[in-house]
Design a protein around this motif. Structure first.
Motif, PDB file in Angstrom:
ATOM      1  N   ALA A 112       0.758  -1.118   0.010  1.00  0.00           N
ATOM      2  CA  ALA A 112       0.100   0.017  -0.042  1.00  0.00           C
ATOM      3  C   ALA A 112       0.878   1.338   0.020  1.00  0.00           C
ATOM      4  N   VAL A 113       2.015   1.363   0.662  1.00  0.00           N
ATOM      5  CA  VAL A 113       2.821   2.405   0.750  1.00  0.00           C
ATOM      6  C   VAL A 113       4.190   2.057   0.464  1.00  0.00           C
ATOM      7  N   PRO A 114       4.916   2.857  -0.566  1.00  0.00           N
ATOM      8  CA  PRO A 114       6.300   2.688  -0.677  1.00  0.00           C
ATOM      9  C   PRO A 114       7.201   2.753   0.368  1.00  0.00           C
ATOM     10  N   VAL A 115       8.137   1.816   0.482  1.00  0.00           N
ATOM     11  CA  VAL A 115       9.229   1.785   1.593  1.00  0.00           C
ATOM     12  C   VAL A 115       9.762   3.331   1.652  1.00  0.00           C
ATOM     13  N   GLY A 116       9.646   3.847   3.214  1.00  0.00           N
ATOM     14  CA  GLY A 116      10.356   5.172   3.341  1.00  0.00           C
ATOM     15  C   GLY A 116       9.253   6.423   3.541  1.00  0.00           C
ATOM     16  N   VAL A 117       8.167   6.030   2.696  1.00  0.00           N
ATOM     17  CA  VAL A 117       6.939   7.061   2.723  1.00  0.00           C
ATOM     18  C   VAL A 117       6.283   7.400   4.065  1.00  0.00           C
ATOM     19  N   GLY A 118       6.316   6.145   4.984  1.00  0.00           N
ATOM     20  CA  GLY A 118       5.538   6.163   6.052  1.00  0.00           C
ATOM     21  C   GLY A 118       6.084   5.881   7.254  1.00  0.00           C
ATOM     22  N   ALA A 119       5.881   6.154   8.353  1.00  0.00           N
ATOM     23  CA  ALA A 119       6.382   5.770   9.532  1.00  0.00           C
ATOM     24  C   ALA A 119       5.339   5.864  10.732  1.00  0.00           C
ATOM     25  N   MET A 120       5.866   5.178  11.909  1.00  0.00           N
ATOM     26  CA  MET A 120       5.190   5.175  12.999  1.00  0.00           C
ATOM     27  C   MET A 120       5.940   5.301  14.408  1.00  0.00           C
ATOM     28  N   SER A 121       5.299   6.026  15.077  1.00  0.00           N
ATOM     29  CA  SER A 121       6.165   6.089  16.479  1.00  0.00           C
ATOM     30  C   SER A 121       5.235   5.851  17.656  1.00  0.00           C
ATOM     31  N   ALA A 122       6.128   5.469  18.799  1.00  0.00           N
ATOM     32  CA  ALA A 122       5.416   5.097  20.154  1.00  0.00           C
ATOM     33  C   ALA A 122       5.389   6.618  20.811  1.00  0.00           C
ATOM     34  N   ILE A 123       4.425   6.868  21.375  1.00  0.00           N
ATOM     35  CA  ILE A 123       4.090   8.212  22.320  1.00  0.00           C
ATOM     36  C   ILE A 123       3.950   7.830  23.516  1.00  0.00           C
ATOM     37  N   MET A 124       4.683   8.150  24.559  1.00  0.00           N
ATOM     38  CA  MET A 124       4.319   8.052  26.063  1.00  0.00           C
ATOM     39  C   MET A 124       3.818   9.280  26.453  1.00  0.00           C
ATOM     40  N   GLY A 125       2.444   9.150  27.003  1.00  0.00           N
ATOM     41  CA  GLY A 125       1.711  10.436  27.646  1.00  0.00           C
ATOM     42  C   GLY A 125       0.452  10.424  27.365  1.00  0.00           C
ATOM     43  N   ASP A 126      -0.203  11.546  27.808  1.00  0.00           N
ATOM     44  CA  ASP A 126      -1.810  11.740  27.634  1.00  0.00           C
ATOM     45  C   ASP A 126      -2.230  11.555  26.364  1.00  0.00           C
ATOM     46  N   PRO A 127      -2.894  10.363  25.946  1.00  0.00           N
ATOM     47  CA  PRO A 127      -3.554  10.217  24.783  1.00  0.00           C
ATOM     48  C   PRO A 127      -4.320  11.252  23.864  1.00  0.00           C
ATOM     49  N   GLN A 128      -4.943  12.081  24.826  1.00  0.00           N
ATOM     50  CA  GLN A 128      -5.899  13.284  24.370  1.00  0.00           C
ATOM     51  C   GLN A 128      -4.911  14.118  23.685  1.00  0.00           C
TER      52      GLN A 128
END
Length: 302
Positions: free
Chosen positions: A122-138
């Motif tokens: 669906a997405v070419p390599v390098g176009v997308g990313a993900m990060s884990a966030i620690m803190g208030d979800p709102q």
């Protein structure tokens, strides 16, 4: 006592997962035989690797479903217990549906092989990313909504852990803003930006396969990722699974809803202990167990 059966998603895989269970329990061996008949060569890959090839999304997804279902069915065979509810994290929702009888195993293996292929393409390599966030979800939701480009919460994993997903630049910008607000942002090594709008081609591609699949009434409620509510109508399952590809995994709400419905024991079936750890962060006093090896099954007690 009411048991909630939980099934893991991507990242919990390992070479050799479930092999010892298949060697000791006929119910698990039957799962691995169906896997080989449906997707020839996948059993050998699980048993011997290499790990890099098993990690490929199109291989990892059906392999994890088979390992999780094998552990579950061996546990049922050996202990004679039945859960009151089930839920799976992302990919694990397919395992949960198989466990409940709502989806045939062979169909789940074919669907998750196709799902993995489509998500990777669906997405070419390098176009997308993900990060884990620690803190208030709102705060995470507010920052994502205000950031230009595609970036959105992908997984609400724990009260203070949310994974964001989207275009690489937008994920980086949102991460920088969240850090400026005192939250912690950790980039993840992933093959694609899962559970965001960039996965729309995968959702569109899998929908016809889901709609052509026979679903059945589950023997016990399976809580859907996108609603955090029990799904009992088989006619609704194709749409829920399709929407899951671009939608957020509402895991915190799911575990809370299971607890509110009366779940007193949470059992993670399959390799790893990721979900057990998340449950403990959501419900610190919850009773949790793992069933991922033959020893776990043989030594199981409540």
């Amino acid at each position: 006592m009411k048991i909630a059966a939980l099934f893991p998603g991507q990242g919990s895989h390992a070479v050799g997962m479930g092999v010892d269970i298949a060697g000791r329990f006929t119910a698990a061996e039957q799962v691995y035989a169906i896997k080989e008949d449906t997707l020839p060569g996948l059993r050998e890959l699980v048993e011997a690797g290499p790990f890099d090839e098993l990690t490929l999304t199109a291989n990892q997804q059906p392999a994890l479903v088979a390992a999780s279902v094998a552990a579950y069915r061996a546990w049922v065979q050996h202990r004679g217990l039945t859960p009151a509810f089930a839920a799976g994290h992302s990919l694990g929702e397919y395992s949960a549906l198989v466990a409940s009888g709502a989806l045939d195993l062979a169909d789940a293996l074919r669907l998750t092989r196709r799902r993995g292929q489509l998500m990777q393409e669906a997405v070419p390599v390098g176009v997308g990313a993900m990060s884990a966030i620690m803190g208030d979800p709102q705060v995470v939701q507010d920052v994502c909504a205000a950031t230009p480009g595609v970036v959105q919460p992908a997984n609400f994993n724990a009260p203070t852990q949310t994974v964001i997903s989207g275009e690489a630049a937008a994920v980086a910008a949102a991460g920088a803003e969240l850090k400026a607000r005192g939250l912690k942002a950790i980039p993840l090594k992933v093959s694609a930006p899962f559970h965001c709008a960039l996965m729309q081609p995968a959702q569109d591609g899998l929908s016809p396969d889901l709609n052509a699949t026979a679903f059945h009434a589950p023997q016990f409620p399976v809580y859907a990722n996108v609603t955090a509510q029990p799904a009992t109508d088989p006619a609704a399952l194709p749409d829920l699974l399709a929407r899951q590809i671009t939608g957020s995994v509402r895991w915190v709400e799911t575990i809370q809803a299971l607890h509110a419905a009366g779940a007193t024991v949470f059992i993670e079936f399959g390799p790893g202990t990721v979900l057990t750890g998340l449950v403990k962060r959501i419900l610190p006093d919850a009773r949790t167990l793992n069933v991922g090896t033959a020893e776990h099954i043989e030594d199981f007690s409540l």
